[in-house]
Write an enzyme that holds these catalytic residues in place. Structure first.
Site, short mmCIF file in Angstrom:
data_model
loop_
_atom_site.label_atom_id
_atom_site.label_comp_id
_atom_site.label_asym_id
_atom_site.label_seq_id
_atom_site.Cartn_x
_atom_site.Cartn_y
_atom_site.Cartn_z
N TYR A 20 0.85 -1.19 0.00
CA TYR A 20 0.00 0.00 0.00
C TYR A 20 0.89 1.25 0.00
O TYR A 20 1.61 1.50 0.96
CB TYR A 20 -0.92 0.03 1.22
CG TYR A 20 -1.91 -1.11 1.31
CD1 TYR A 20 -2.15 -1.96 0.23
CD2 TYR A 20 -2.60 -1.35 2.49
CE1 TYR A 20 -3.05 -3.00 0.32
CE2 TYR A 20 -3.51 -2.39 2.58
CZ TYR A 20 -3.73 -3.22 1.50
OH TYR A 20 -4.62 -4.26 1.61
N PHE B 124 -13.44 -5.77 1.73
CA PHE B 124 -14.60 -5.19 1.04
C PHE B 124 -15.90 -5.72 1.67
O PHE B 124 -16.79 -6.22 0.97
CB PHE B 124 -14.58 -5.49 -0.46
CG PHE B 124 -13.43 -4.86 -1.20
CD1 PHE B 124 -13.03 -3.57 -0.93
CD2 PHE B 124 -12.74 -5.57 -2.17
CE1 PHE B 124 -11.96 -2.98 -1.60
CE2 PHE B 124 -11.68 -5.00 -2.86
CZ PHE B 124 -11.29 -3.71 -2.57
N PRO B 125 -16.03 -5.61 2.99
CA PRO B 125 -17.14 -6.30 3.67
C PRO B 125 -18.51 -5.66 3.49
O PRO B 125 -19.52 -6.31 3.74
CB PRO B 125 -16.71 -6.24 5.14
CG PRO B 125 -15.89 -4.98 5.24
CD PRO B 125 -15.14 -4.91 3.94
N GLY C 115 -24.04 -5.21 -3.56
CA GLY C 115 -24.52 -5.54 -4.89
C GLY C 115 -25.99 -5.20 -5.06
O GLY C 115 -26.48 -4.15 -4.65
N GLY C 116 -26.74 -6.14 -5.65
CA GLY C 116 -28.15 -5.93 -5.91
C GLY C 116 -29.02 -5.91 -4.67
O GLY C 116 -30.21 -5.57 -4.74
#
Length: 298
Positions: free
Chosen positions: A79, A224-225, A229-230
């Site tokens: 990073y 990325f918890p 999404g949909g």
């Protein structure tokens, strides 16, 4: 109302014993996004290439996180080419052993758009030595193999981390983006305390790994918890359950992870103090079995 207040309770559901001996709060902080400037790409296109343009603000946010109860901070040597580790060292120095820092080795950055696995054992040991210097510590709390390099035997890559552990330079060993088979192969070489894989409501491709770690006392750390999404629509199940429990959709997505199993430790990242406190508020969200099932089946 939303659950945005700091949670002070320390019952078994909010604390996990990492590696069996390192208690950490079950909502940590992923520091990857503390890089680059305000005009640089965000989201999946983020480069994570340079130190943050506003260093003072980044330090303040990290210290706010620690004051609010975060005890597990996650970074990597890749990073911002090590600048992420240096930033955490500066910000978290006042907190000493009150916080744990996880970092990763095993990925090189030839350019802002390239992330290339490199698992030569000597390279892994060198990078760990550099991480120790940048983090200004004599022992790394949790050191992950960032990615498995198929050009070297996995046993040799994990063996390099095991050697560092035997030398007293690493407390616990972790793996990132691995399968059950790879995890079992690694466990034959060294004890594994944590696995960090992509996992959230919208992407559950690592269910088998989550279940495997549950039976072995290994922390499952989803990155990325909060991705939904949909499921994130205003008429979707997340919004409906959020309204029922008096939480925000993001808190509800994190609460689903926390209820999924007691060894799940999400590490949401943010550059906003408001979102930071919102994320921590997920520790106070309680889902009924029916609400959890609705989210789980969505």
């Amino acid at each position: 109302m939303t659950h945005t207040d700091d949670v002070t309770q320390t019952d078994d559901m909010t604390i996990f014993q990492l590696g069996g001996d390192l208690p950490v709060r079950r909502v940590g902080y992923g520091a990857m996004r503390l890089a680059d400037g305000p005009d640089d790409p965000r989201g999946p296109e983020a480069r994570i290439w340079t130190a943050p343009a506003d260093r003072a603000a980044a330090v303040k946010l990290l210290q706010t996180a620690a004051e609010a109860g975060v005890t597990l901070f996650d970074t990597a040597d890749a990073y911002a080419l090590g600048a992420g580790e240096d930033l955490l060292a500066e910000a978290l120095r006042p907190y000493g052993d009150e916080v744990a820092v996880a970092t990763k080795v095993g990925v090189v950055r030839p350019s802002p758009t390239e992330w290339v696995p490199l698992g030569h054992p000597a390279y892994l040991r060198q990078q760990a030595e550099l991480s120790l210097r940048r983090l200004r510590t004599e022992r790394i709390d949790l050191l992950y193999l960032h990615r498995i390099d198929e050009n070297y035997p996995l046993a040799e890559q994990v063996g390099a981390l095991r050697l560092l552990q035997e030398e007293g330079k690493v407390r616990h060993i972790g793996l990132s983006e691995v399968t059950v088979a790879q995890l079992e192969e690694a466990e034959a070489v060294a004890p594994v305390a944590a696995v960090q894989n992509l996992y959230n409501l919208a992407d559950r491709g690592h269910e088998a790994v989550l279940d495997h770690t549950a039976g072995r006392g290994i922390a499952f750390v989803p990155f990325f918890p909060i991705a939904m999404g949909g499921h994130a629509g205003p008429d979707g199940p997340v919004a409906a359950v959020a309204r029922e429990v008096g939480a925000t959709p993001s808190q509800t997505a994190l609460a689903w992870l926390l209820h999924r199993a007691p060894h799940v430790l999400p590490i949401p990242g943010t550059t906003s103090e408001r979102h930071l406190r919102e994320n921590l508020g997920a520790l106070g969200v309680r889902l009924t079995p029916e609400q959890f099932a609705r989210l789980d089946q969505s």
